[in-house]
Scaffold this active site. Sequence first.
Site, PDB file in Angstrom:
ATOM      1  N   ASP A 127      63.831  84.679  24.334  1.00 20.35           N
ATOM      2  CA  ASP A 127      64.686  84.407  25.505  1.00 20.35           C
ATOM      3  C   ASP A 127      64.021  84.905  26.779  1.00 20.35           C
ATOM      4  O   ASP A 127      64.004  84.236  27.811  1.00 20.35           O
ATOM      5  CB  ASP A 127      66.099  85.000  25.316  1.00 20.35           C
ATOM      6  CG  ASP A 127      66.102  86.438  24.839  1.00 20.35           C
ATOM      7  OD1 ASP A 127      65.040  86.950  24.437  1.00 20.35           O
ATOM      8  OD2 ASP A 127      67.182  87.070  24.864  1.00 20.35           O
ATOM      9  N   LYS A 152      61.739  86.772  17.950  1.00 20.22           N
ATOM     10  CA  LYS A 152      63.105  87.239  18.208  1.00 20.22           C
ATOM     11  C   LYS A 152      63.348  88.410  17.254  1.00 20.22           C
ATOM     12  O   LYS A 152      64.267  88.411  16.424  1.00 20.22           O
ATOM     13  CB  LYS A 152      64.102  86.079  17.972  1.00 20.22           C
ATOM     14  CG  LYS A 152      65.534  86.381  18.363  1.00 20.22           C
ATOM     15  CD  LYS A 152      65.771  86.483  19.866  1.00 20.22           C
ATOM     16  CE  LYS A 152      67.214  86.863  20.172  1.00 20.22           C
ATOM     17  NZ  LYS A 152      67.442  87.137  21.615  1.00 20.22           N
ATOM     18  N   ASP A 173      57.866  72.374  25.701  1.00 19.98           N
ATOM     19  CA  ASP A 173      58.483  71.446  26.660  1.00 19.98           C
ATOM     20  C   ASP A 173      58.743  72.152  27.986  1.00 19.98           C
ATOM     21  O   ASP A 173      58.548  71.584  29.060  1.00 19.98           O
ATOM     22  CB  ASP A 173      59.817  70.895  26.124  1.00 19.98           C
ATOM     23  CG  ASP A 173      59.640  69.533  25.446  1.00 19.98           C
ATOM     24  OD1 ASP A 173      58.540  69.285  24.903  1.00 19.98           O
ATOM     25  OD2 ASP A 173      60.590  68.731  25.450  1.00 19.98           O
ATOM     26  N   TYR A 195      61.683  73.917  10.482  1.00 19.71           N
ATOM     27  CA  TYR A 195      61.362  72.503  10.319  1.00 19.71           C
ATOM     28  C   TYR A 195      61.200  72.102   8.860  1.00 19.71           C
ATOM     29  O   TYR A 195      61.382  70.933   8.511  1.00 19.71           O
ATOM     30  CB  TYR A 195      60.067  72.166  11.058  1.00 19.71           C
ATOM     31  CG  TYR A 195      60.262  71.865  12.520  1.00 19.71           C
ATOM     32  CD1 TYR A 195      60.748  72.833  13.381  1.00 19.71           C
ATOM     33  CD2 TYR A 195      59.959  70.611  13.035  1.00 19.71           C
ATOM     34  CE1 TYR A 195      60.919  72.561  14.716  1.00 19.71           C
ATOM     35  CE2 TYR A 195      60.127  70.331  14.374  1.00 19.71           C
ATOM     36  CZ  TYR A 195      60.605  71.304  15.219  1.00 19.71           C
ATOM     37  OH  TYR A 195      60.774  71.022  16.535  1.00 19.71           O
ATOM     38  N   ASP A 232      58.196  74.591  19.821  1.00 22.31           N
ATOM     39  CA  ASP A 232      58.671  73.270  20.236  1.00 22.31           C
ATOM     40  C   ASP A 232      59.395  73.380  21.573  1.00 22.31           C
ATOM     41  O   ASP A 232      59.128  72.631  22.513  1.00 22.31           O
ATOM     42  CB  ASP A 232      59.615  72.703  19.167  1.00 22.31           C
ATOM     43  CG  ASP A 232      60.200  71.365  19.580  1.00 22.31           C
ATOM     44  OD1 ASP A 232      59.422  70.507  20.049  1.00 22.31           O
ATOM     45  OD2 ASP A 232      61.426  71.181  19.444  1.00 22.31           O
TER      46      ASP A 232
HETATM   47  C1  IPM Z   1      57.032  67.699  19.336  1.00 23.68           C
HETATM   48  C2  IPM Z   1      58.222  66.835  19.074  1.00 23.68           C
HETATM   49  C3  IPM Z   1      58.500  66.801  17.581  1.00 23.68           C
HETATM   50  C4  IPM Z   1      58.774  68.227  17.137  1.00 23.68           C
HETATM   51  C5  IPM Z   1      59.640  65.870  17.183  1.00 23.68           C
HETATM   52  C6  IPM Z   1      59.416  64.452  17.666  1.00 23.68           C
HETATM   53  C7  IPM Z   1      59.879  65.886  15.703  1.00 23.68           C
HETATM   54  O1  IPM Z   1      59.325  67.301  19.781  1.00 23.68           O
HETATM   55  O2  IPM Z   1      55.931  67.356  18.839  1.00 23.68           O
HETATM   56  O3  IPM Z   1      57.167  68.689  20.034  1.00 23.68           O
HETATM   57  O4  IPM Z   1      59.909  68.693  17.238  1.00 23.68           O
HETATM   58  O5  IPM Z   1      57.842  68.886  16.685  1.00 23.68           O
HETATM   59 MG    MG Z   2      58.892  68.907  21.103  1.00 26.48          MG
END
Ligand code: IPM
Ligand code: MG
Length: 375
Positions: A240, A207, A268, A150, A264
């Site tokens: 993975d 990894k 999710d 990032y 990240d």
């Molecule tokens: C998160 C989001 C952010 C990230 C984006 C919006 C930049 O996906 O907070 O997980 O990738 O960190």
């Molecule tokens: Mg995210």
Amino acid sequence: MERVADDMADHVICLLPGDGIGPEIIAEGVKVLNSVGEKHGTSFSYTEALIGGAAIDACGTALPEATLEAANSADAVLLAAVGGPKWDTTDPAKPRPEQGLLGIRKQLGLYTNLRPVQIFPALVGASTLKPDIVEGVDMMIVRELTGGLYFGKRERFYDEAGAGTGGAAGQRAYDTMEYREYEIERIARQAFDAARRRRGKVTSVDKANVLETSRMWREIVHRVHDADYADIQLEDLLVDNAAMQLINRPADFDVVVTENMFGDILSDEAAQITGSLGMLASASLGDGTALYEPSHGSAPDIAGKGVANPLAQILSVEMMLRFSFDMAEAADDVRRAVTCVLDEGWRTADIADAATPSEKTVGTVRMGDLVVERL
Ligand code: IPM
Ligand code: MG
């Protein structure tokens, strides 16, 4: 809305509504804070600043200087969400709303991102996984937030000569993943400390079979563990495999610690285990002011309709009370109120199912009111 910090208040909170559903859900967070303040004899006052697309429209940049100042001089920051199709672009010269988020994380030194993934008993059916797999899921993802891909060196350019390709001219781009020893050491400590407050187990995700940063990550995590946290159970998982195991046996995980990009993606995935991204909060901590935000995005498709789920924002308030203000009892109250509202069957559209009667499907404001009533 003009907000001025009240010097007499016990805690000053900087509000960053951002874009999309942001302004709607943050209003519910404030409602809950005010109610908590009354009940627990504390006062909160608020400042408000622009971030993301709203800031791009007003100032041409996603993170204006005034926003950083407001955040820095507050006791905590409550952010809602940034982004939307209006500002989507792949042109590296154009500002993007996400730069506001990444910038504030970096500038406030928020290197620890805590993302709790818990399943509320009333919502077990909302998951796409079988109930017996998701029952009892209670994990804390500890994501490194200010390093790695990032923030590494990146570039995009046109390579006229196609150097090293035998003449394949064309565009080139690269991002770099870099970590320093101290960055891994401090996030590892955060993870082990979190595990001590929980069930005593850390899964470190990397990894290491491919990446040099991961091999260093693994070595340092183990060194910190052996020196200071031998009481904690530590396991390594390749990313993975971790993606697979999260779906396969989610209830086995306690604390999961990993670098920025893997965190990240895996957070999710973990959110989807609960079936309700609209329920998940997060805390970003560093050495100064901390920031609290929902794990979900700005949902531009439903913005302004009054139907967004404010519970992740409200649960971010819970984390704020716990981590920034040391108000564990008040935090427990908020969680209890949310649990109670869900147990009574109230749902916003995103967490409603075929069995939810229409009179129990409520909008953003009503959901916030219900939580406040149960407080
Ligand atoms: C998160 C989001 C952010 C990230 C984006 C919006 C930049 O996906 O907070 O997980 O990738 O960190
Ligand atoms: Mg995210």
